[in-house]
Scaffold this active site. Sequence first.
Site, PDB file in Angstrom:
ATOM      1  N   ILE A 172      42.224  48.118  45.453  1.00 31.48           N
ATOM      2  CA  ILE A 172      41.265  47.333  44.664  1.00 31.48           C
ATOM      3  C   ILE A 172      39.859  47.437  45.246  1.00 31.48           C
ATOM      4  O   ILE A 172      38.876  47.429  44.493  1.00 31.48           O
ATOM      5  CB  ILE A 172      41.707  45.842  44.538  1.00 31.48           C
ATOM      6  CG1 ILE A 172      40.807  45.102  43.548  1.00 31.48           C
ATOM      7  CG2 ILE A 172      41.708  45.138  45.886  1.00 31.48           C
ATOM      8  CD1 ILE A 172      40.827  45.645  42.129  1.00 31.48           C
TER       9      ILE A 172
ATOM     10  N   GLY B 235      49.118  46.250  40.818  1.00 33.27           N
ATOM     11  CA  GLY B 235      48.526  44.918  40.847  1.00 33.27           C
ATOM     12  C   GLY B 235      47.182  44.918  41.552  1.00 33.27           C
ATOM     13  O   GLY B 235      46.458  45.917  41.502  1.00 33.27           O
ATOM     14  N   GLU B 236      46.841  43.789  42.174  1.00 33.96           N
ATOM     15  CA  GLU B 236      45.570  43.599  42.905  1.00 33.96           C
ATOM     16  C   GLU B 236      44.364  43.529  41.970  1.00 33.96           C
ATOM     17  O   GLU B 236      43.244  43.330  42.415  1.00 33.96           O
ATOM     18  CB  GLU B 236      45.300  44.723  43.914  1.00 33.96           C
ATOM     19  CG  GLU B 236      46.362  44.927  44.962  1.00 33.96           C
ATOM     20  CD  GLU B 236      46.038  46.084  45.918  1.00 33.96           C
ATOM     21  OE1 GLU B 236      44.977  46.718  45.794  1.00 33.96           O
ATOM     22  OE2 GLU B 236      46.875  46.355  46.793  1.00 33.96           O
ATOM     23  N   GLY B 237      44.574  43.764  40.672  1.00 31.38           N
ATOM     24  CA  GLY B 237      43.456  43.859  39.745  1.00 31.38           C
ATOM     25  C   GLY B 237      43.021  45.296  39.502  1.00 31.38           C
ATOM     26  O   GLY B 237      42.002  45.548  38.847  1.00 31.38           O
TER      27      GLY B 237
ATOM     28  N   ASP C  50      46.284  40.232  41.309  1.00 37.23           N
ATOM     29  CA  ASP C  50      47.341  39.472  41.982  1.00 37.23           C
ATOM     30  C   ASP C  50      47.805  40.179  43.236  1.00 37.23           C
ATOM     31  O   ASP C  50      47.773  41.414  43.320  1.00 37.23           O
ATOM     32  CB  ASP C  50      48.551  39.341  41.057  1.00 37.23           C
ATOM     33  CG  ASP C  50      49.192  40.698  40.800  1.00 37.23           C
ATOM     34  OD1 ASP C  50      48.589  41.501  40.057  1.00 37.23           O
ATOM     35  OD2 ASP C  50      50.270  40.988  41.363  1.00 37.23           O
TER      36      ASP C  50
END
Lengths: 342, 342
Positions: free
Chosen positions: A85, A302-304, A162
């Site tokens: 991210i 995830g992580e955006g 997330d």
Amino acid sequence: MENSIASAMQAHLDNLTKPAGSLGKLEGYAMKLAAIQGRVPPVIAKKAVYVFAGDHGIVEEGVSLYPKDVTHEMMANFLSGGAAINVLSRYCGFEVFAVDGGVDADFPAGSKIIDLKVGRGTKSFLTDEAMTHAEFDLAMENGRKLAAGAIKEGFDLVAVGDMGIGNTTTAAALLVATGFPAGAVVDRGTGIDDAALAHKYDVVVEGVKKHGPYSGAPDIMRKLGGFEMAEMTGFILGLKGSGVACMIDGFPVTAAAYMAFMIDPEVASYLFAGHLGKVKGHGPILERMGLEPIVAFDMRLGEGTGAVIGGFMVDLASKTACEMASFESAGVSKSGDVEKNF
Amino acid sequence: MENSIASAMQAHLDNLTKPAGSLGKLEGYAMKLAAIQGRVPPVIAKKAVYVFAGDHGIVEEGVSLYPKDVTHEMMANFLSGGAAINVLSRYCGFEVFAVDGGVDADFPAGSKIIDLKVGRGTKSFLTDEAMTHAEFDLAMENGRKLAAGAIKEGFDLVAVGDMGIGNTTTAAALLVATGFPAGAVVDRGTGIDDAALAHKYDVVVEGVKKHGPYSGAPDIMRKLGGFEMAEMTGFILGLKGSGVACMIDGFPVTAAAYMAFMIDPEVASYLFAGHLGKVKGHGPILERMGLEPIVAFDMRLGEGTGAVIGGFMVDLASKTACEMASFESAGVSKSGDVEKNF
């Protein structure tokens, strides 16, 4: 969408030096953004991604390939700039904020983590309610406060990411409790094998059964959800009416967004689906909210990560709308002028 | 792909702080880029888009919605930075070069246009061969020289864009001559109506029939093609073995790339399909070359707009490979460590 904004934005797009509609979906993103901002053309100057992290009691049941420690280890990685991210945000133009919604670890004083810790991880929903009423209320309120802060900071576009080992299990449970079939939403997550997948399926089905019936989205979230997921839900609800557009990410974030959508379907009017992830169930939930994913790279990180990539596209849509020349200013003939050529 | 590069690159990707394979197709782009560059991880420092412009005699037959003047008017727009490709390149990090392959207009001396003009537009392939042998040879040679220049300039990634009223008609003719059914590749272009579409179809079918049989891709290109399209073909062929990756754009550029592919199928090993355009026939040609489009935004603008957006994604893939922390450097537990948690 206000009709006057929509027609003004359409006229604006059609006067840029390109065949009408030829930027395809980018024009659609610019239209939606104009409606969110109430401005023609819409402008994006500041973008941020908030990565909500939390631990999940359900990990005790052996549903993930990774140890719980990874949640807090990755928080340190977010701060030092080494996670996916961070790299993607660097080039897509997003400021990265790591939010501790409920990580089972203490971070050093003075760390740059946004401390919204509700507790050190939820309880396992297989044995207990994930949160108390007080914890759930605090998490939702934390999310709303964070949204208010983002609005005050002047971000035009915020992305939600997330981090939480076990969060695809939690997300699946939330969705099963709303009526999605377990077979449609229980997935391999970070890459578990067939036996672990069957176990994860049983855990989700049993857990959901144990706490039912449910009185609505808040009840579902409290009994089955994650602290950081309730914060995401509060965050998304808190953006309503602010003119700030919101990019959602993969399966866990989308599950949290769907909880917000169940509470207030209006949220879909300012949400963009950054991407379609490889996690099963992501597509159907997006569809339920009427959101079409911007890119589809089979990501499941995830992580955006998908949210900032999609957010870059929304930004590009806004940039073309703001910076392209008009037919008049560039002295380019319009299609209506074609007759002279025949 | 060299096996040693492939295995080294796979090992590199699997040691970054993310579940194995979780960046999905981005990891695939990084793998292909490593093979092209022969370097682990692959690095992209300089990117450029070359917009090849030319006029097409076939426009005399009334196949386009826009007057031919738009080709040269848009060249001025490229130079002043007001076209879609300028705005997208500004944010995707591409330098923009406008190449005059055969525009039917003179540009002021000292203009920044790259002058590779073969002639002031081709002849209409409905009545004549589009080019002479000398013109065709010059166009191919111009393209190869431009590629040599791009390599020398140190660009790691080059995108190919097109500008030319009438070029979807020309592109369709090239493809029909290679055996694609006309119904699969004749499209509305910038947005013509049903009657004009039927006319365009007839023009393509008649024109292709008139000049057959064909002895191969060069013969097809000479009799039916555009000056700027032959330059694109030469440009793509000229990149072979240089380590420079090439992004292709929509239907006209992809038709030119397909001509290069027919001459030397190895070109597919260093091509990326930036996007899937809305123009009919684009998907089948990409498939024939084994190229999967990176994004699909229903765009039909050309100029390299889809190529730079897709190119930004390839760049992101390279940036994650280069800049993400490894499990060791970030102190993050790997999935193999999970046992300790159960």
